[in-house]
Design a protein around this motif. Sequence first.
Motif, PDB file in Angstrom:
ATOM      1  N   SER A   1       0.850  -1.191   0.000  1.00 12.32           N
ATOM      2  CA  SER A   1       0.000   0.000   0.000  1.00 12.32           C
ATOM      3  C   SER A   1       0.883   1.237   0.000  1.00 12.32           C
ATOM      4  O   SER A   1       2.041   1.191   0.414  1.00 12.32           O
ATOM      5  N   PHE A   2       0.298   2.344  -0.440  1.00 16.49           N
ATOM      6  CA  PHE A   2       1.035   3.603  -0.579  1.00 16.49           C
ATOM      7  C   PHE A   2       0.639   4.557   0.554  1.00 16.49           C
ATOM      8  O   PHE A   2      -0.543   4.672   0.887  1.00 16.49           O
ATOM      9  N   VAL A   3       1.638   5.243   1.121  1.00 17.52           N
ATOM     10  CA  VAL A   3       1.400   6.168   2.243  1.00 17.52           C
ATOM     11  C   VAL A   3       2.031   7.525   1.915  1.00 17.52           C
ATOM     12  O   VAL A   3       3.202   7.583   1.513  1.00 17.52           O
ATOM     13  N   LEU A   4       1.280   8.605   2.091  1.00 17.92           N
ATOM     14  CA  LEU A   4       1.830   9.945   1.879  1.00 17.92           C
ATOM     15  C   LEU A   4       2.822  10.249   3.004  1.00 17.92           C
ATOM     16  O   LEU A   4       2.533  10.016   4.185  1.00 17.92           O
ATOM     17  N   SER A   5       3.986  10.769   2.628  1.00 13.88           N
ATOM     18  CA  SER A   5       5.071  10.958   3.605  1.00 13.88           C
ATOM     19  C   SER A   5       5.764  12.287   3.353  1.00 13.88           C
ATOM     20  O   SER A   5       5.434  13.000   2.408  1.00 13.88           O
ATOM     21  N   ARG A   6       6.732  12.604   4.221  1.00 17.63           N
ATOM     22  CA  ARG A   6       7.596  13.754   3.950  1.00 17.63           C
ATOM     23  C   ARG A   6       9.034  13.256   3.848  1.00 17.63           C
ATOM     24  O   ARG A   6       9.368  12.184   4.378  1.00 17.63           O
ATOM     25  N   ILE A   7       9.882  14.026   3.155  1.00 23.15           N
ATOM     26  CA  ILE A   7      11.250  13.561   2.904  1.00 23.15           C
ATOM     27  C   ILE A   7      12.080  13.645   4.188  1.00 23.15           C
ATOM     28  O   ILE A   7      12.733  12.683   4.593  1.00 23.15           O
ATOM     29  N   TYR A   8      12.029  14.828   4.841  1.00 23.23           N
ATOM     30  CA  TYR A   8      12.902  15.075   5.999  1.00 23.23           C
ATOM     31  C   TYR A   8      12.096  15.111   7.295  1.00 23.23           C
ATOM     32  O   TYR A   8      10.910  15.453   7.290  1.00 23.23           O
ATOM     33  N   THR A   9      12.762  14.812   8.387  1.00 24.86           N
ATOM     34  CA  THR A   9      12.163  14.970   9.706  1.00 24.86           C
ATOM     35  C   THR A   9      11.811  16.444   9.908  1.00 24.86           C
ATOM     36  O   THR A   9      12.637  17.318   9.624  1.00 24.86           O
ATOM     37  N   ALA A  10      10.585  16.709  10.364  1.00 18.90           N
ATOM     38  CA  ALA A  10      10.162  18.094  10.575  1.00 18.90           C
ATOM     39  C   ALA A  10      10.944  18.707  11.740  1.00 18.90           C
ATOM     40  O   ALA A  10      11.266  18.023  12.710  1.00 18.90           O
ATOM     41  N   ILE A  11      11.255  19.999  11.608  1.00 18.99           N
ATOM     42  CA  ILE A  11      11.964  20.706  12.677  1.00 18.99           C
ATOM     43  C   ILE A  11      10.938  21.514  13.466  1.00 18.99           C
ATOM     44  O   ILE A  11      10.248  22.364  12.893  1.00 18.99           O
ATOM     45  N   PRO A  12      10.809  21.241  14.794  1.00 17.70           N
ATOM     46  CA  PRO A  12       9.793  21.930  15.593  1.00 17.70           C
ATOM     47  C   PRO A  12       9.906  23.452  15.440  1.00 17.70           C
ATOM     48  O   PRO A  12      11.016  23.981  15.418  1.00 17.70           O
ATOM     49  N   LEU A  13       8.794  24.123  15.309  1.00 15.35           N
ATOM     50  CA  LEU A  13       8.676  25.587  15.196  1.00 15.35           C
ATOM     51  C   LEU A  13       9.185  26.135  13.864  1.00 15.35           C
ATOM     52  O   LEU A  13       8.965  27.291  13.541  1.00 15.35           O
ATOM     53  N   ILE A  14       9.877  25.343  13.088  1.00 10.13           N
ATOM     54  CA  ILE A  14      10.416  25.860  11.812  1.00 10.13           C
ATOM     55  C   ILE A  14       9.641  25.275  10.632  1.00 10.13           C
ATOM     56  O   ILE A  14       9.158  26.013   9.773  1.00 10.13           O
ATOM     57  N   SER A  15       9.502  23.942  10.601  1.00  8.36           N
ATOM     58  CA  SER A  15       8.743  23.335   9.512  1.00  8.36           C
ATOM     59  C   SER A  15       7.267  23.665   9.699  1.00  8.36           C
ATOM     60  O   SER A  15       6.731  23.502  10.794  1.00  8.36           O
ATOM     61  N   GLY A  16       6.612  24.156   8.657  1.00 11.03           N
ATOM     62  CA  GLY A  16       5.173  24.389   8.746  1.00 11.03           C
ATOM     63  C   GLY A  16       4.429  23.071   8.878  1.00 11.03           C
ATOM     64  O   GLY A  16       5.021  21.990   8.745  1.00 11.03           O
ATOM     65  N   ASP A  17       3.121  23.149   9.157  1.00 11.51           N
ATOM     66  CA  ASP A  17       2.308  21.930   9.211  1.00 11.51           C
ATOM     67  C   ASP A  17       2.323  21.228   7.864  1.00 11.51           C
ATOM     68  O   ASP A  17       2.481  21.865   6.828  1.00 11.51           O
ATOM     69  N   ASP A  18       2.128  19.916   7.910  1.00 10.19           N
ATOM     70  CA  ASP A  18       1.874  19.157   6.687  1.00 10.19           C
ATOM     71  C   ASP A  18       0.375  19.155   6.421  1.00 10.19           C
ATOM     72  O   ASP A  18      -0.420  19.607   7.259  1.00 10.19           O
ATOM     73  N   VAL A  19      -0.006  18.620   5.259  1.00  4.73           N
ATOM     74  CA  VAL A  19      -1.425  18.469   4.959  1.00  4.73           C
ATOM     75  C   VAL A  19      -2.056  17.581   6.035  1.00  4.73           C
ATOM     76  O   VAL A  19      -1.430  16.641   6.540  1.00  4.73           O
ATOM     77  N   GLU A  20      -3.281  17.897   6.400  1.00  4.16           N
ATOM     78  CA  GLU A  20      -3.947  17.090   7.422  1.00  4.16           C
ATOM     79  C   GLU A  20      -4.515  15.829   6.801  1.00  4.16           C
ATOM     80  O   GLU A  20      -5.305  15.874   5.852  1.00  4.16           O
ATOM     81  N   THR A  21      -4.086  14.710   7.318  1.00  9.56           N
ATOM     82  CA  THR A  21      -4.602  13.418   6.859  1.00  9.56           C
ATOM     83  C   THR A  21      -4.305  12.384   7.937  1.00  9.56           C
ATOM     84  O   THR A  21      -3.415  12.600   8.772  1.00  9.56           O
ATOM     85  N   CYS A  22      -5.058  11.310   7.947  1.00  5.50           N
ATOM     86  CA  CYS A  22      -4.867  10.260   8.943  1.00  5.50           C
ATOM     87  C   CYS A  22      -4.916  10.843  10.363  1.00  5.50           C
ATOM     88  O   CYS A  22      -4.206  10.388  11.270  1.00  5.50           O
ATOM     89  N   GLY A  23      -5.708  11.909  10.566  1.00  8.46           N
ATOM     90  CA  GLY A  23      -5.937  12.460  11.887  1.00  8.46           C
ATOM     91  C   GLY A  23      -4.828  13.327  12.437  1.00  8.46           C
ATOM     92  O   GLY A  23      -4.811  13.627  13.626  1.00  8.46           O
ATOM     93  N   THR A  24      -3.881  13.762  11.600  1.00 10.08           N
ATOM     94  CA  THR A  24      -2.792  14.615  12.089  1.00 10.08           C
ATOM     95  C   THR A  24      -2.300  15.531  10.968  1.00 10.08           C
ATOM     96  O   THR A  24      -2.513  15.242   9.786  1.00 10.08           O
ATOM     97  N   ASP A  25      -1.666  16.633  11.370  1.00  9.69           N
ATOM     98  CA  ASP A  25      -1.088  17.517  10.355  1.00  9.69           C
ATOM     99  C   ASP A  25       0.432  17.354  10.297  1.00  9.69           C
ATOM    100  O   ASP A  25       1.167  18.258   9.936  1.00  9.69           O
TER     101      ASP A  25
END
Length: 299
Positions: free
Chosen positions: A227-251
């Motif tokens: 199965s295919f899962v939407l992901s991000r390339i890099y680990t998000a940096i707190p306070l710097i990386s903006g939110d991701d698209v909201e899906t699977c109950g989280t942004d």
Amino acid sequence: MHIHTLAALLLPLGSQAIDIISSNDDGWAEINIRELYSALTDAGHSVVISAPAENESGSGSDTGTPTVLTEECEFDSCPVGSPAYGYNASEPRFNYVNSYPATAMQYGIDTLGPKFFDDSAPALAVTGPNVGTNLGLVVLFSGTVGAAVSAAASGIPAIAFSGDTGSQTAWDVSPVPLYSQVYAELATNLTDHLVASGTPYLPDDIWLNVNFPAVDDDTCNSADQFSFVLSRIYTAIPLISGDDVETCGTDRLPTETEVIDTAGCYVSVSVGKTDKLDADATLQAVVLDKLSDLLVCLP
Ligand SMILES: *[C@@H]1O[C@H](CO)[C@@H](O)[C@H](O)[C@H]1NC(C)=O
Ligand SMILES: *[C@@H]1O[C@H](CO)[C@@H](O)[C@H](O)[C@H]1NC(C)=O
Ligand SMILES: *[C@@H]1O[C@H](CO)[C@@H](O)[C@H](O)[C@H]1NC(C)=O
């Protein structure tokens, strides 16, 4: 229900045939690019390979003037002294360029595209499936990613495919390794879903980084188990990386590494920009919408 989702249900997948340019960094004679060619062609698409004559793994977005071969093409697929650009005489859609992946991609778009695609640009660029994953920071050095990004920067929607299993293997190996068949099928599946979502296939200057987990004899051994899962390339940096698209109950999307490492058979699909960083939530949302009937949440 969105109009395009309805259209996707009414039209059998693969019924929309498009012109696709294909490259990689493992070389034009590697089995994965040939298997993907076969799978996309079987699905009805018009595909042309324009890939390096040699293994150019790890060359990122390098470019260079193609040169006459001073050694054999990889796996002896062309002799010493062959021209800088060449093709298989009995299959002219298999082209090599003796240079880097991004240069091979540009030659495909500028020169081969018009020749094979009725004077028009390719509708989509695909690269790989790369031998080995391209996750997180490795994305910056990957020639498979470099070629995809070069296409996206030229206005061609692009997908970089990479798979965990395998080693660089010649095109004429027999039998074709299972992983190579499975990755080609999965890549065709995602491609057909994107095509069925309608044009533009991706927003401007956007490419997808798709990584397949290992194929093994016991569990993940056929395309329909993945199965295919939407992901991000890099680990998000707190306070710097903006939110991701909201899906699977989280942004916050899982990283592609987290997706691949989850037990089961999960393929990561990240949305990249031409600077090789993660796209923002708005652009991720476009991809989420287009691939909504393909994407699942991690358990
Ligand atoms: C291809 O090139 C990469 C990077 O230089 C290297 O790690 C790999 O071993 C090469 N593959 C083969 C089959 O020589
Ligand atoms: C060229 O194409 C022919 C016919 O499909 C095939 O038998 C041969 O192995 C190919 N060689 C390369 C290097 O692609
Ligand atoms: C393609 O994806 C759909 C949806 O996940 C799945 O049902 C189907 O089995 C897949 N087919 C292949 C060949 O991967």
